[in-house]
Design a protein around this motif. Structure first.
Motif, short mmCIF file in Angstrom:
data_model
loop_
_atom_site.label_atom_id
_atom_site.label_comp_id
_atom_site.label_asym_id
_atom_site.label_seq_id
_atom_site.Cartn_x
_atom_site.Cartn_y
_atom_site.Cartn_z
N ILE A 134 -2.10 -3.96 -2.08
CA ILE A 134 -3.42 -4.51 -2.40
C ILE A 134 -4.45 -3.42 -2.63
O ILE A 134 -5.49 -3.67 -3.25
N ARG A 135 -4.15 -2.21 -2.16
CA ARG A 135 -5.05 -1.08 -2.42
C ARG A 135 -4.58 -0.21 -3.59
O ARG A 135 -5.17 0.83 -3.86
N GLY A 136 -3.51 -0.67 -4.25
CA GLY A 136 -3.05 0.02 -5.45
C GLY A 136 -2.44 1.37 -5.20
O GLY A 136 -2.53 2.26 -6.06
N ARG A 137 -1.82 1.56 -4.05
CA ARG A 137 -1.25 2.87 -3.72
C ARG A 137 0.26 2.91 -3.96
O ARG A 137 0.95 1.91 -3.81
N GLY A 138 0.75 4.06 -4.31
CA GLY A 138 2.18 4.36 -4.22
C GLY A 138 3.08 3.64 -5.20
O GLY A 138 4.30 3.67 -5.06
N GLY A 139 2.54 2.99 -6.24
CA GLY A 139 3.39 2.34 -7.24
C GLY A 139 4.29 1.27 -6.66
O GLY A 139 5.46 1.15 -7.05
N VAL A 140 3.79 0.48 -5.73
CA VAL A 140 4.60 -0.58 -5.12
C VAL A 140 4.79 -1.71 -6.12
O VAL A 140 3.85 -2.16 -6.77
N GLU A 141 6.02 -2.19 -6.26
CA GLU A 141 6.32 -3.29 -7.17
C GLU A 141 5.98 -4.63 -6.53
O GLU A 141 6.00 -4.79 -5.31
N VAL A 142 5.71 -5.61 -7.40
CA VAL A 142 5.40 -6.95 -6.93
C VAL A 142 6.56 -7.51 -6.11
O VAL A 142 6.38 -8.12 -5.06
N GLY A 143 7.79 -7.28 -6.58
CA GLY A 143 8.96 -7.80 -5.88
C GLY A 143 9.15 -7.24 -4.49
O GLY A 143 9.74 -7.89 -3.62
N GLU A 144 8.63 -6.04 -4.24
CA GLU A 144 8.81 -5.40 -2.94
C GLU A 144 8.02 -6.07 -1.83
O GLU A 144 8.38 -5.94 -0.66
N ILE A 145 6.96 -6.77 -2.19
CA ILE A 145 6.14 -7.41 -1.15
C ILE A 145 6.52 -8.87 -0.93
O ILE A 145 5.95 -9.54 -0.08
#
Length: 796
Positions: A134-145
């Motif tokens: 939610i803070r746009g860090r680290g290139g997290v993918e949508v599927g990962e959450i």
């Protein structure tokens, strides 16, 4: 596809700023620690399930085991369950490589079943990843959450399951329900889901309605399904070759759970219906070995069996029986519909009308109902919700929105090469003192087919309406040369193709030419007749049709005739209105642009044999006012479009044929894609578009902008103060691209239309790829402007 590969978040600034309420509750606190995911196997004593029982039953079994073992083997740790194979716990209930077994004796409907529930740790979900996303860090993918969101959804849903009937993330109650025809009733409820926003997590809460089976007598339900007054009138309607009635009955009975009970049966037997017998119970027979003659089977009917075995004389032996998976036969009169079952089939015309009225609520009512459920359920005070570290207030979020300016439209003036600018207000206008921008082919060879009786639609009324229509078309700048087309009456219950061909015989066309148009007057809003007309026109005759309701013949008015004129003009090659080209081309930076739209239509639930159909439309002129369509047949329920490359090639060629230039930019609006499919759809279909371009000319690489379009979502927004339109909704042009949008993707909600009734649902756009580097203002304004080019009515 990681977030870094998507278009980074950007926000617009264009338009008048104002605050709106959103049906999102900001989650003030959420866990930033581990949540434990468990595989769940529910094992009956008699062996594994061949097919898992319904979710409600599985949840009841699981909850019973939790209650029995919570203070023992579970060490007081609560668990939440998805009713199938996954559960979550805020703490470990067993070691990482251990299997925890919970024994249970479960009693339902007078029967006791023994189960073993096996729990084994499947994953450790670190919810800190939510903060990174939610803070746009680290290139997290949508599927990962997704696992973390699922756990929080289930924690909240577990509270609602205690008092409401739940289906996935939707929960309903029979309070304030409405009975409709066909053995169904309509229930109100809510949908809940945890959604990521910008710097915050939110709980999205929306109202919902659904169709449920009416519990009680199955016989009474079938009387309603078939549409008769009493059971005796079902004689001969449910057996033999009566396909129409049986089709409705089969749709109603498919998968339905019922109880069977009679005085010869101990307790109640619950089972799912697999079908019906082909003959009545006084004709359906089998070999039966009676207790008085063991070893000597005899051939008896089902009706005789009940009389001799249980001393029960059937009241309705002329009806078929229903069967279960073991092919056992049960009389309908002994069966009752189990409560809390959702109807998954298509609703008929009457049911759909009732559903629309039932669901329709003004924005203020909609918001008040959401606030009411939040206060009544008090989700934040639930011990289970708190055990997962969640804290949420009973307050809807306020978010910033902007109102984009409406585009200037161009209409005709009646003089060649001259246009009249028009600034629409409120997303709706009319054709008074306006003419179409470009008239299509003059209407000379046409006919009228009235699919109603002369007593209902007199010949004089039809002629009067045709005169009004011709005058209306000429007033709007579209010329109708033939003022007196042949008028034919037909039977809507007969062969529609034959009736249409008969009506067209009166049209005197030049040799080798086809009639230009058939105006069809329909008796009702019956969808089957309309579909039959369109199928014949497109598949057999190859002509244009214009359908209308018979009630309009009796009372022709100028605006209705003008609306029909717009439809006819567009079908015969005309252009009704266009965006003012100076402003339109400024947004496009003067680059010739091909606009493509794509959507997929799937068959109704339960219709596994029918294919899915993909439709691709593409603009064929620079003004984006004329479009061509391509249909593609896909395997049933497939989400990706096959043969997209060759379809795009076709549309590139048609654009070139219509403009004599190659597009330097392609804007692709892809409907029917869920967030979980973004990765797959973007990766495959973007490449297909690029390959289509490369196949036409080496080095040809137009800029491609790829947007996903979602209409089936639960986000709603409510204007504050006096900023609403006449229906109480957000005004057309309202855009929201902050707070409750995705943190790592450029996306926005857009109200492009003026609501007629109920609460408006904005369209949610996601920019998944953008070679053109549109600013947020540019892509939002472009998308909104295109909504004003809808050819067949004067609404955005």
């Amino acid at each position: 596809m990681s977030s870094s590969q998507l278009q980074p978040t950007s926000h617009g600034t264009l338009g008048r700023r104002l605050k709106v309420n959103a049906n999102f509750v900001e989650i003030s606190k959420y866990p930033e620690r581990d949540i434990y995911q468990y595989d769940v196997v529910v094992m009956p004593e008699r062996g594994e399930f061949k097919k898992l029982p319904p979710p409600a039953y599985m949840r009841s079994v699981f909850d019973a085991a939790m209650g029995e073992h919570r203070q023992g083997k579970l060490k007081g740790i609560p668990m939440v369950y998805d009713s199938r194979k996954i559960a979550y716990a805020p703490e470990r209930v067993c070691g990482p490589k251990e299997t925890l077994e919970l024994d249970l004796s479960y009693k339902e409907d007078g029967r006791t079943e023994k189960y073993v529930i096996r729990l084994r740790e499947a994953a450790v979900v670190n919810t800190k990843i939510l903060t990174e996303f939610i803070r746009g860090r680290g290139g997290v993918e949508v599927g990962e959450i997704q696992s973390a969101l699922n756990a929080l959804d289930l924690a909240i849903g577990s509270v609602l399951h205690l008092e409401m009937v739940g289906f996935n993330r939707s929960f309903f109650t029979r309070e304030q329900s409405l009975s409709t025809v066909g053995g169904l009733e309509l229930w109100r409820g809510f949908s809940f889901s945890v959604r990521p926003g910008i710097d915050h997590l939110y709980l999205n809460v929306n109202t919902a309605v659904t169709a449920m089976y009416t519990p009680g007598s199955l016989l009474e339900a079938l009387v309603s399904v078939v549409g008769v007054r009493e059971p005796s009138m079902l004689r001969g309607r449910l057996t033999g070759d009566n396909v129409r009635d049986m089709g409705d009955v089969v749709k109603y009975l498919r998968g339905l759970q019922v109880y069977c009970s009679h005085r010869g049966l101990k307790g109640k037997r619950k089972f799912s219906i697999r079908g019906t017998t082909t003959r009545a119970l006084d004709q359906e027979s089998f070999d039966w070995e009676g207790p008085e003659r063991p070893g000597n089977p005899e051939h008896v009917t089902v009706a005789e069996y009940y009389l001799r075995r249980y001393n029960i004389r059937l009241n309705y032996p002329f009806l078929p029986g229903i069967t279960d998976r073991r092919k056992s036969v049960f009389p309908i009169e002994f069966c009752s519909v189990v409560e809390n079952q959702r109807f998954k089939g298509n609703l008929n015309e009457k049911q759909t009308g009732d559903m629309v009225k039932f669901a329709c609520q003004k924005p203020k009512q909609n918001m008040d109902r959401i606030m009411d459920i939040l206060k009544k359920r008090s989700l934040g005070s639930s011990p289970i919700v708190q055990s997962f570290g969640l804290s949420l207030p009973n307050k809807l979020a306020e978010v910033e929105s902007r109102v984009l300016p409406a585009p200037v439209l161009e209409y005709g003036s009646g003089q060649q090469q001259s246009v009249v600018p028009f600034e629409p207000q409120g997303g709706a206008w009319d054709m008074r003192r306006k003419q179409v921008k470009k008239a299509g082919d003059e209407l000379q060879y046409w006919a009228v087919l009235v699919l109603a009786s002369k007593s209902h639609v007199p010949d004089a009324a039809v002629k009067s309406f045709v005169t009004a229509l011709v005058d209306g078309c000429n007033t709007c700048g579209y010329r109708v040369r033939e003022h007196y087309p042949p008028i034919t009456y037909g039977n809507p219950n007969s062969d529609i193709a034959r009736e249409m061909m008969g009506a067209l015989r009166g049209v005197r066309c030049p040799s080798g030419a086809k009639p230009q148009l058939l105006l069809v007057v329909l008796p009702t809003t019956n969808l089957q007749v309309y579909q039959a007309v369109k199928n014949c026109a497109y598949k057999t005759l190859g002509i244009h049709t214009q359908c209308m309701q018979s009630r309009h013949v009796q009372r022709p008015n100028q605006q209705y005739c003008a609306n029909l004129c717009l439809k006819i003009n567009a079908k015969l090659g005309g252009v009704n209105q266009a965006l003012q080209q100076s402003g339109f081309q400024e947004v496009l930076r003067g680059k010739p642009t091909l606009f493509l739209g794509c959507d997929i239509t799937h068959p109704a639930p339960g219709e596994q044999e029918k294919p899915s159909i993909a439709s691709v439309v593409g603009s064929t002129n620079l003004e984006a006012t004329r479009y061509a369509a391509t249909l593609i047949q896909l395997p049933s329920r497939q989400e990706l479009v096959d043969k997209l490359q060759e379809v795009v090639v076709r549309h590139l060629k048609m654009f070139h044929r219509g403009t004599n230039i190659k597009p330097r930019r392609i804007v692709f609006y892809r409907d029917g894609v869920s967030e979980s499919q973004f990765n797959q759809v973007r990766a495959r279909e973007l490449i297909e578009i690029q390959r289509a371009c490369a196949s036409l000319e080496q080095g040809y690489k137009p800029e491609i902008t790829f947007l996903a379009v979602l209409k089936r979502h639960n986000a709603r927004f409510y204007p504050m103060g006096r900023d609403a339109d006449r229906s109480g909704n957000c005004v057309p042009g309202t855009v929201i691209d902050r707070s409750v949008t995705m943190p790592a993707i450029t996306d926005f909600y857009l109200f492009s239309h003026a609501a007629i009734q109920g609460t408006s649902r904005p369209t949610h756009y996601y920019v998944l790829h953008d070679d053109a580097n549109f600013s947020a203002d540019a892509i939002q304004q472009l998308t909104y402007n295109l909504c004003y080019t809808y050819a067949i009515c004067t609404r955005s």
